[in-house]
Write an enzyme that holds these catalytic residues in place. Structure first.
Site, PDB file in Angstrom:
ATOM      1  N   ASP A  12       0.856  -1.064  -0.130  1.00 51.98           N
ATOM      2  CA  ASP A  12       0.044  -0.035  -0.095  1.00 51.98           C
ATOM      3  C   ASP A  12       0.855   1.198   0.101  1.00 51.98           C
ATOM      4  OD1 ASP A  12      -2.669   0.824  -0.241  1.00 51.98           O
ATOM      5  OD2 ASP A  12      -3.109   0.853   1.699  1.00 51.98           O
ATOM      6  N   CYS A  13       2.093   1.365  -0.426  1.00 51.31           N
ATOM      7  CA  CYS A  13       2.963   2.306  -0.099  1.00 51.31           C
ATOM      8  C   CYS A  13       3.086   2.907  -1.558  1.00 51.31           C
ATOM      9  CB  CYS A  13       4.346   2.054   0.249  1.00 51.31           C
ATOM     10  SG  CYS A  13       5.450   0.909  -0.797  1.00 51.31           S
ATOM     11  N   GLU A  87       6.421  -6.894  -7.840  1.00 49.17           N
ATOM     12  CA  GLU A  87       6.235  -7.941  -6.825  1.00 49.17           C
ATOM     13  C   GLU A  87       7.420  -8.874  -6.901  1.00 49.17           C
ATOM     14  OE1 GLU A  87       3.331  -7.803  -5.316  1.00 49.17           O
ATOM     15  OE2 GLU A  87       1.873  -6.706  -6.466  1.00 49.17           O
TER      16      GLU A  87
END
Ligand code: ZN
Length: 215
Positions: A12-13, A87
């Protein structure tokens, strides 16, 4: 000089948003990148950001040789000016070594984006290898916040809203999922106390924490 750069942070950054921005800026200059991803929330072969942008990507399976993939792409007349790996925490350490070789032997910039630590505060193997090999590690400046307002530095896994500290390292989920497996970013203090936003609300409402009147 080409570089291996590791952009790291919590969930979430804004990592994927930055990955898409880098992709946009370079393709706007006529450059072509190869984008690797794994287990993106938008599904196989996609790189997406929570802000709603999405682009096609190469899904990386276990055992895929990323260096060989790019060499093969180039040998078929394909073009690659840079590489993005989103990812990257889910990549195997050998795949990070292959990305380093892409920088050193093929002279391409590689931008890797990943979460540093898992829900138990342990380094993901892919992230550990990136910290070991990267020319630069950039901690993302778009800071996620804990429910208490402090900077969120750790990822919590929740199941049905309850924080858990055991289980497989990789279980795909997303932040703000009330059901099943979800994730929440917390400051270290609240991660260590296992206090999620829901837990803090429940504790605030619980009669147990009301001041006790002296007898
Ligand atoms: Zn906190």
């Amino acid at each position: 000089m080409p570089e291996l750069v590791f952009f790291s942070g919590t969930m979430d950054c804004g990592k994927s948003t930055l990955a898409l921005q880098i992709e946009h800026n370079r393709s706007a200059r006529g450059l072509q990148g190869i984008i690797f991803t794994r287990d993106d929330r938008a599904g196989e072969g996609k790189l997406s950001s929570r802000l709603g942008l999405v682009t096609d990507a190469v899904e990386v399976e276990d055992g895929r040789d990323l260096y060989a993939y790019i060499v093969d792409h180039l040998s078929r007349g394909g073009r690659a000016d840079y590489v993005i790996a989103d990812e990257a925490q889910f990549l195997a350490p050998q795949q990070i070594d292959q990305l380093a070789r892409v920088v050193d032997d093929l002279g391409l910039d590689v931008y890797a984006f990943g979460i540093t630590t898992d829900f138990r505060t342990k380094l993901f193997p892919g992230s550990q290898r990136l910290v070991e090999l990267a020319d630069r590690v950039e901690v993302l400046q778009v800071e996620a916040l804990c429910w208490c307002g402090a900077r969120a530095t750790h990822n919590a896994r929740t199941i049905g809203g309850e924080m858990v500290v055991e289980g497989a390292q990789v279980v795909v989920g997303d932040v703000n999922q009330a059901d099943a497996v979800g994730y929440e970013v917390l400051c270290r203090r609240h991660h260590l106390r296992r206090m999620t936003a829901a837990g803090a609300r429940a504790a605030a409402l619980s009669p147990d924490v009301l001041p006790v009147q002296p007898a």
